[in-house]
Write a protein that holds these residues in place. Structure first.
Motif, PDB file in Angstrom:
ATOM      1  N   VAL A 191       0.875  -1.180   0.000  1.00 10.05           N
ATOM      2  CA  VAL A 191       0.000   0.000   0.000  1.00 10.05           C
ATOM      3  C   VAL A 191       0.912   1.229   0.000  1.00 10.05           C
ATOM      4  CG1 VAL A 191      -1.713   1.332   1.309  1.00 10.05           C
ATOM      5  CG2 VAL A 191      -1.822  -1.175   1.293  1.00 10.05           C
ATOM      6  N   MET A 192       0.645   2.152  -0.936  1.00 10.33           N
ATOM      7  CA  MET A 192       1.519   3.324  -1.025  1.00 10.33           C
ATOM      8  C   MET A 192       0.711   4.622  -1.061  1.00 10.33           C
ATOM      9  SD  MET A 192       4.342   4.354  -3.935  1.00 10.33           S
ATOM     10  CE  MET A 192       5.358   2.932  -3.623  1.00 10.33           C
ATOM     11  N   THR A 193       1.024   5.541  -0.130  1.00 11.73           N
ATOM     12  CA  THR A 193       0.431   6.884  -0.204  1.00 11.73           C
ATOM     13  C   THR A 193       1.381   7.768  -1.011  1.00 11.73           C
ATOM     14  OG1 THR A 193       1.480   7.474   1.868  1.00 11.73           O
ATOM     15  CG2 THR A 193      -0.788   6.733   1.997  1.00 11.73           C
ATOM     16  N   ILE A 194       0.816   8.641  -1.835  1.00  8.40           N
ATOM     17  CA  ILE A 194       1.634   9.513  -2.685  1.00  8.40           C
ATOM     18  C   ILE A 194       1.272  10.965  -2.395  1.00  8.40           C
ATOM     19  CG2 ILE A 194       2.171  10.145  -5.066  1.00  8.40           C
ATOM     20  CD1 ILE A 194       1.935   7.287  -5.870  1.00  8.40           C
ATOM     21  N   GLU A 195       2.311  11.780  -2.238  1.00 12.49           N
ATOM     22  CA  GLU A 195       2.111  13.176  -1.803  1.00 12.49           C
ATOM     23  C   GLU A 195       1.499  14.057  -2.903  1.00 12.49           C
ATOM     24  OE1 GLU A 195       5.635  14.796   0.045  1.00 12.49           O
ATOM     25  OE2 GLU A 195       4.985  16.841  -0.315  1.00 12.49           O
ATOM     26  N   ASN A 196       2.012  13.913  -4.131  1.00  8.47           N
ATOM     27  CA  ASN A 196       1.579  14.832  -5.197  1.00  8.47           C
ATOM     28  C   ASN A 196       0.710  14.132  -6.244  1.00  8.47           C
ATOM     29  OD1 ASN A 196       3.090  17.089  -4.159  1.00  8.47           O
ATOM     30  ND2 ASN A 196       4.904  15.935  -4.776  1.00  8.47           N
ATOM     31  N   TYR A 240       3.645  -1.122   3.907  1.00  7.79           N
ATOM     32  CA  TYR A 240       3.113   0.245   3.799  1.00  7.79           C
ATOM     33  C   TYR A 240       4.252   1.229   3.545  1.00  7.79           C
ATOM     34  CZ  TYR A 240      -1.400  -1.466   5.204  1.00  7.79           C
ATOM     35  OH  TYR A 240      -2.590  -2.152   5.216  1.00  7.79           O
ATOM     36  N   CYS A 241       4.096   2.045   2.512  1.00  8.81           N
ATOM     37  CA  CYS A 241       5.146   3.031   2.240  1.00  8.81           C
ATOM     38  C   CYS A 241       4.560   4.354   1.751  1.00  8.81           C
ATOM     39  CB  CYS A 241       6.171   2.492   1.259  1.00  8.81           C
ATOM     40  SG  CYS A 241       5.476   1.861  -0.244  1.00  8.81           S
ATOM     41  N   HIS A 242       5.389   5.374   1.803  1.00  8.16           N
ATOM     42  CA  HIS A 242       4.971   6.726   1.401  1.00  8.16           C
ATOM     43  C   HIS A 242       5.982   7.293   0.414  1.00  8.16           C
ATOM     44  CE1 HIS A 242       3.333  10.797   1.658  1.00  8.16           C
ATOM     45  NE2 HIS A 242       4.575  11.226   1.800  1.00  8.16           N
ATOM     46  N   PHE A 243       5.471   7.854  -0.665  1.00  7.20           N
ATOM     47  CA  PHE A 243       6.312   8.442  -1.716  1.00  7.20           C
ATOM     48  C   PHE A 243       6.029   9.944  -1.746  1.00  7.20           C
ATOM     49  CE2 PHE A 243       6.798   8.650  -6.639  1.00  7.20           C
ATOM     50  CZ  PHE A 243       8.074   9.162  -6.516  1.00  7.20           C
ATOM     51  N   GLY A 244       7.051  10.739  -1.404  1.00  8.01           N
ATOM     52  CA  GLY A 244       6.849  12.193  -1.370  1.00  8.01           C
ATOM     53  C   GLY A 244       8.083  12.945  -1.809  1.00  8.01           C
ATOM     54  N   LYS A 252       2.818   8.739   9.918  1.00  8.66           N
ATOM     55  CA  LYS A 252       3.152   7.598  10.775  1.00  8.66           C
ATOM     56  C   LYS A 252       2.607   7.807  12.187  1.00  8.66           C
ATOM     57  CE  LYS A 252       7.476   6.036  10.462  1.00  8.66           C
ATOM     58  NZ  LYS A 252       8.955   6.082  10.227  1.00  8.66           N
ATOM     59  N   LYS A 253       2.820   9.019  12.681  1.00  6.03           N
ATOM     60  CA  LYS A 253       2.422   9.330  14.059  1.00  6.03           C
ATOM     61  C   LYS A 253       0.910   9.281  14.236  1.00  6.03           C
ATOM     62  CE  LYS A 253       2.543  13.292  17.084  1.00  6.03           C
ATOM     63  NZ  LYS A 253       2.741  14.730  17.012  1.00  6.03           N
ATOM     64  N   GLU A 254       0.192   9.845  13.265  1.00  8.07           N
ATOM     65  CA  GLU A 254      -1.260   9.975  13.424  1.00  8.07           C
ATOM     66  C   GLU A 254      -2.028   8.682  13.117  1.00  8.07           C
ATOM     67  OE1 GLU A 254      -2.836  12.579  14.669  1.00  8.07           O
ATOM     68  OE2 GLU A 254      -0.985  13.731  14.900  1.00  8.07           O
ATOM     69  N   THR A 255      -1.408   7.786  12.310  1.00 10.73           N
ATOM     70  CA  THR A 255      -2.121   6.545  11.960  1.00 10.73           C
ATOM     71  C   THR A 255      -1.586   5.338  12.725  1.00 10.73           C
ATOM     72  OG1 THR A 255      -0.590   6.105  10.133  1.00 10.73           O
ATOM     73  CG2 THR A 255      -2.602   7.340   9.607  1.00 10.73           C
ATOM     74  N   ASN A 256      -0.411   5.498  13.340  1.00 10.14           N
ATOM     75  CA  ASN A 256       0.265   4.368  14.000  1.00 10.14           C
ATOM     76  C   ASN A 256       0.595   3.256  13.017  1.00 10.14           C
ATOM     77  OD1 ASN A 256       0.589   5.204  16.679  1.00 10.14           O
ATOM     78  ND2 ASN A 256      -1.591   4.836  17.067  1.00 10.14           N
ATOM     79  N   VAL A 257       0.727   3.589  11.749  1.00  2.00           N
ATOM     80  CA  VAL A 257       1.152   2.606  10.742  1.00  2.00           C
ATOM     81  C   VAL A 257       2.596   2.958  10.369  1.00  2.00           C
ATOM     82  CG1 VAL A 257       0.755   1.698   8.431  1.00  2.00           C
ATOM     83  CG2 VAL A 257      -1.204   2.396   9.846  1.00  2.00           C
ATOM     84  N   ASP A 258       3.442   1.918  10.314  1.00  2.00           N
ATOM     85  CA  ASP A 258       4.866   2.164  10.081  1.00  2.00           C
ATOM     86  C   ASP A 258       5.153   2.332   8.581  1.00  2.00           C
ATOM     87  OD1 ASP A 258       7.531   2.510  10.499  1.00  2.00           O
ATOM     88  OD2 ASP A 258       7.957   0.352  10.655  1.00  2.00           O
ATOM     89  N   PHE A 259       4.764   3.478   8.030  1.00  2.00           N
ATOM     90  CA  PHE A 259       5.030   3.759   6.615  1.00  2.00           C
ATOM     91  C   PHE A 259       6.539   3.910   6.392  1.00  2.00           C
ATOM     92  CE2 PHE A 259       0.595   5.015   6.695  1.00  2.00           C
ATOM     93  CZ  PHE A 259       0.148   4.653   5.438  1.00  2.00           C
ATOM     94  N   LYS A 260       7.056   3.200   5.377  1.00  2.00           N
ATOM     95  CA  LYS A 260       8.471   3.335   5.026  1.00  2.00           C
ATOM     96  C   LYS A 260       8.603   4.372   3.909  1.00  2.00           C
ATOM     97  CE  LYS A 260       9.639  -0.266   7.606  1.00  2.00           C
ATOM     98  NZ  LYS A 260      10.120   0.022   8.955  1.00  2.00           N
ATOM     99  N   PRO A 261       9.663   5.176   3.934  1.00  2.00           N
ATOM    100  CA  PRO A 261       9.863   6.123   2.818  1.00  2.00           C
ATOM    101  C   PRO A 261      10.190   5.373   1.536  1.00  2.00           C
ATOM    102  CG  PRO A 261      11.716   6.177   4.351  1.00  2.00           C
ATOM    103  CD  PRO A 261      10.695   5.276   4.967  1.00  2.00           C
ATOM    104  N   PHE A 262       9.589   5.817   0.434  1.00  2.00           N
ATOM    105  CA  PHE A 262       9.843   5.202  -0.860  1.00  2.00           C
ATOM    106  C   PHE A 262      10.537   6.234  -1.750  1.00  2.00           C
ATOM    107  CE2 PHE A 262       8.527   4.457  -5.275  1.00  2.00           C
ATOM    108  CZ  PHE A 262       8.933   3.145  -5.460  1.00  2.00           C
ATOM    109  N   LYS A 263      11.744   5.926  -2.189  1.00  2.00           N
ATOM    110  CA  LYS A 263      12.525   6.836  -3.039  1.00  2.00           C
ATOM    111  C   LYS A 263      12.619   8.238  -2.421  1.00  2.00           C
ATOM    112  CE  LYS A 263      12.285   4.297  -7.285  1.00  2.00           C
ATOM    113  NZ  LYS A 263      12.604   4.316  -8.685  1.00  2.00           N
ATOM    114  N   MET A 264      12.869   8.274  -1.132  1.00  2.00           N
ATOM    115  CA  MET A 264      13.069   9.553  -0.444  1.00  2.00           C
ATOM    116  C   MET A 264      14.441   9.513   0.238  1.00  2.00           C
ATOM    117  SD  MET A 264       9.263  10.090   1.173  1.00  2.00           S
ATOM    118  CE  MET A 264       9.512  11.725   1.845  1.00  2.00           C
TER     119      MET A 264
END
Length: 391
Positions: A262-267, A308-312, A326-338
């Motif tokens: 699962v990946m959240t994307i900033e833009n 779980y990862c985040h791309f920003g 990460k703090k607000e969801t308590n899910v350990d999102f890993k940085p993706f290409k950051m």
DNA sequence: TGGATTTGCTGGATATGGGA
DNA sequence: TCCCATATCCAGCAAATCCA
């Protein structure tokens, strides 16, 4: 009834007193408070302007007769300076009809005390302002209007209680029974929240607290299926994304992630260009408020075995958003290409840091991105995620 | 009179608001 | 949205004031 010259002389002396160490009681020497008449009235020494000369002299004589100031005139009836009588300060306030700063400070503290314990932001703000009053500094967001100051604090208190997406005008009616009141205070309220709260960007503060201009959407695509009100939508068979209105986010019953990630994307642009059969992509619309966080938590509860990862962006804002997520969801999102390798690879597309970037990056040291931040500061660069190839 | 204390001034940084 | 004028804050230094 005081005339304009009397007012100006006395106000100037009291201003000086209120800014002094004597006012705070921290003086080590006995001070006197004097102002130069020349400096106060530039036309006083202008011989062609007898009216001002006479008016100022009359004002000085009246104040001196009342015992509020002392002044000496030379043979030509010219007064060089006037001195405030320290033991007549109370009478000076009374004569002017001016509220003493001590009283105003006490009223400000009373207002602050009424909001004690309401929330962490107001408590931090209250603590800081009481400290500033103790140091004889100005109270932030207080311009002399107590009612406005109280309304700012009330807005902060009310904003932190908004649980569902609300239009600013509706919020204003609810908080102030006036649809336009919040608009007048908005800038100050946002500045206070940004300074004393924990928000990634100043222009996202209100959205993060569920105050919106228009209905907002969460975009999703990729390896997953969602069940809304009994209807299943299999995103895996669609070529593009769908936008889910925040008003129906809560109605989602089940999210079944069929991929491994699962990946959240900033833009938004990066969200559209990202492509991977094994990933479920989420674009949170530039900010994550409570409804969006609940959506993420729901996905995690039902699919906790996924990655779980985040791309920003590789900048202070990007790192801040990831940590906040990460703090607000308590899910350990890993940085993706950051990371540092990505930054070095796309160094040619990087931009220079602003002073604000530098400050925010330094604040982020020790929060998981030290290696890349050190490189950014040393080489004066940051990278927007649009420049990064997803593959 | 000279050292200590305090204020005033200045320039730079930053925030804010209004107008184009 | 950008630009510009204005306001505000702060730090550093100079000047004024106080007092032993």
């Amino acid at each position: 009834m005081t005339d304009k010259y009397e007012k100006q002389i006395l106000n100037s002396l009291l201003d000086k007193y209120e800014k002094s160490k004597s006012f705070m009681g921290g003086n080590k020497v006995n001070q006197s408070f004097a102002v130069s008449v020349d400096k106060l009235f530039s036309k006083y020494g202008d011989h062609s302007n007898f009216e001002v000369f006479q008016g100022v002299n009359e004002g000085i004589e009246v104040l001196a007769r009342k015992g509020l100031i002392s002044a000496k005139f030379d043979r030509a009836k010219v007064c060089s300076k006037v001195v405030l009588k320290i033991d007549k300060i109370d009478a000076a306030y009374l004569y002017l009809g001016r509220a003493p700063k001590k009283d105003i400070n006490q009223e400000v503290i009373n207002v602050l005390d009424r909001f004690a314990g309401k929330n962490q932001i107001l408590d931090s703000f209250r603590k800081e302002q009481i400290k500033r009053i103790g140091e004889n500094k100005s109270v932030q967001f207080f311009g002399g209007d107590l009612k406005e100051f109280e309304n700012i604090l009330l807005a902060v208190e009310s904003l932190l209680k908004v649980e569902s997406e609300t239009y600013a005008r509706d919020f204003s009616v609810k908080a102030f029974s006036d649809s336009k009141q919040f608009e007048k205070l908005k800038n100050k309220v946002v500045s206070l929240l940004y300074e004393y709260g924990d928000f990634p960007e100043k222009d996202q503060v209100l959205e993060s607290l569920n105050i919106v201009k228009n209905p907002t959407y969460v975009n999703v695509k990729g390896a997953g299926a969602i069940l809304i009100s009994g209807q299943k939508i299999d995103l895996g068979v669609l070529y593009g994304d769908i936008g889910i209105s925040s008003s129906i986010l809560e109605d989602i019953e089940k999210i079944d992630i069929t991929g491994s990630r699962v990946m959240t994307i900033e833009n938004l642009t990066s969200f559209h260009t990202a492509c991977d059969e094994d990933t479920f992509f989420i674009y949170l619309g530039g900010f994550h408020n409570m409804i969006r966080r609940e959506f993420i938590k729901k996905i995690y509860r039902q699919n906790s075995d996924k990655e779980y990862c985040h791309f920003g962006d590789i900048d202070a804002g990007g790192f801040y958003i990831l940590n906040h997520l990460k703090k607000e969801t308590n899910v350990d999102f890993k940085p993706f290409k950051m990371d540092l390798d990505t930054l070095k690879k796309y160094q040619d597309s990087s931009k220079k840091l602003t002073d604000s970037d530098r400050k925010r990056l330094k604040d982020l040291m020790g929060k998981g991105f030290d290696e890349v931040i050190e490189h950014m500061l040393a080489h004066d660069c940051k990278l927007e995620q649009e420049a990064v190839d997803f593959r």
